[in-house]
Design a protein around this motif. Structure first.
Motif, PDB file in Angstrom:
ATOM      1  N   PHE A  71      -9.998  15.038 -39.649  1.00  0.00           N
ATOM      2  CA  PHE A  71      -8.932  14.482 -40.496  1.00  0.00           C
ATOM      3  C   PHE A  71      -9.591  13.615 -41.577  1.00  0.00           C
ATOM      4  N   GLU A  72      -9.434  14.051 -42.830  1.00  0.00           N
ATOM      5  CA  GLU A  72      -9.935  13.266 -43.961  1.00  0.00           C
ATOM      6  C   GLU A  72      -8.730  12.847 -44.796  1.00  0.00           C
ATOM      7  N   ILE A  73      -8.940  11.913 -45.687  1.00  0.00           N
ATOM      8  CA  ILE A  73      -7.805  11.355 -46.409  1.00  0.00           C
ATOM      9  C   ILE A  73      -7.088  12.421 -47.269  1.00  0.00           C
ATOM     10  N   ASP A  90      -6.128  15.118 -46.313  1.00  0.00           N
ATOM     11  CA  ASP A  90      -5.149  15.781 -45.431  1.00  0.00           C
ATOM     12  C   ASP A  90      -3.942  14.887 -45.143  1.00  0.00           C
ATOM     13  N   TYR A  91      -3.947  13.679 -45.717  1.00  0.00           N
ATOM     14  CA  TYR A  91      -2.946  12.671 -45.342  1.00  0.00           C
ATOM     15  C   TYR A  91      -1.513  13.185 -45.469  1.00  0.00           C
ATOM     16  N   ASP A  92      -1.151  13.790 -46.606  1.00  0.00           N
ATOM     17  CA  ASP A  92       0.256  14.167 -46.818  1.00  0.00           C
ATOM     18  C   ASP A  92       0.745  15.127 -45.729  1.00  0.00           C
ATOM     19  N   TYR A  97       0.998  13.231 -42.456  1.00  0.00           N
ATOM     20  CA  TYR A  97       2.137  12.297 -42.491  1.00  0.00           C
ATOM     21  C   TYR A  97       3.445  13.033 -42.199  1.00  0.00           C
ATOM     22  N   TYR A 147       1.169   3.458 -41.005  1.00  0.00           N
ATOM     23  CA  TYR A 147       0.962   4.881 -41.300  1.00  0.00           C
ATOM     24  C   TYR A 147       0.800   5.110 -42.814  1.00  0.00           C
ATOM     25  N   SER A 148       0.774   4.051 -43.622  1.00  0.00           N
ATOM     26  CA  SER A 148       0.695   4.241 -45.078  1.00  0.00           C
ATOM     27  C   SER A 148      -0.661   4.847 -45.451  1.00  0.00           C
ATOM     28  N   LYS A 149      -0.703   5.444 -46.627  1.00  0.00           N
ATOM     29  CA  LYS A 149      -1.949   6.082 -47.053  1.00  0.00           C
ATOM     30  C   LYS A 149      -3.093   5.059 -47.126  1.00  0.00           C
ATOM     31  N   ILE A 208      -4.293   4.251 -43.553  1.00  0.00           N
ATOM     32  CA  ILE A 208      -4.994   5.381 -42.929  1.00  0.00           C
ATOM     33  C   ILE A 208      -6.339   5.600 -43.616  1.00  0.00           C
ATOM     34  N   GLU A 209      -6.381   5.405 -44.919  1.00  0.00           N
ATOM     35  CA  GLU A 209      -7.655   5.541 -45.647  1.00  0.00           C
ATOM     36  C   GLU A 209      -8.655   4.507 -45.132  1.00  0.00           C
TER      37      GLU A 209
END
Ligand SMILES: CC(C)(COP(=O)(O)OP(=O)(O)OC[C@H]1O[C@@H](n2cnc3c(N)ncnc32)[C@H](O)[C@@H]1OP(=O)(O)O)[C@@H](O)C(=O)NCCC(=O)NCCS
Length: 142
Positions: free
Chosen positions: A10-12, A14-16, A19, A34-36, A39-40
């Motif tokens: 899981f890399e940033i 892939d966030y959307d 989420y 859980y905000s970007k 998580i980043e």
């Protein structure tokens, strides 16, 4: 025909997609943790330890794994309802545990709500032992 399950780091980027999965699995708890941005920060502090599962390009499960130098911690493990009991949760946990082991951790902890019977059965099945000698304490910092 059995569709192929891929487990990816899981890399940033892939966030959307991850989420969206969290919104479906944890509709009442997608708060600011859980905000970007959060998580980043988490992924940059714990590179290569969190994973998501994908079938035909669709994200069907994910886990966050982190470590503080002494212990590993698992957060937000979830598999889409229609994909459960297909070993995807275990595959995600195997990868997370391997990453934590490779980072030098020899023990991993996680938190489960008392009424989450399914998760407790799952974690028991994959070798976690429930602790009865601890209570959890929390404090808001902001
Ligand atoms: C907990 C969760 C991640 C398990 O994912 P999963 O992909 O269904 O789990 P697996 O298929 O890898 O299960 C492995 C084994 O664990 C046990 N297990 C898993 N779910 C179980 C359940 N609901 N009841 C009893 N045992 C269960 C079984 O022994 C299973 O093997 P089997 O299917 O051959 O009997 C999934 O139920 C989930 O996303 N729940 C909602 C989110 C959640 O509560 N997350 C945990 C937050 S702490």
């Amino acid at each position: 025909m059995c569709k192929e399950i891929r487990i990816n780091v899981f890399e940033i980027k892939d966030y959307d997609n991850v989420y969206k999965l969290w919104e479906e699995i944890f509709p009442d708890s997608t708060d600011s943790s859980y905000s970007k941005e959060q998580i980043e920060l988490f992924l940059s502090r714990n590179p290569g330890a969190s994973f998501f599962a994908e079938i035909d390009g669709k994200v069907v499960g994910a886990v966050l794994a982190g470590y503080d130098g002494r212990r590993g911690y698992i957060h937000h493990l979830g598999v889409l309802e229609s994909y459960r009991r297909k070993n995807i949760g275990k595959m995600l946990m195997d990868k997370a545990e391997e990453a934590l082991r490779n980072a030098g951790m020899n023990k991993v902890h996680l938190f489960v709500f008392k009424d989450n019977i399914n998760a407790k059965a799952f974690y028991n099945n994959i070798g976690f032992k429930q602790r009865y000698d601890l209570d959890m304490f929390s404090k808001a910092l902001k």
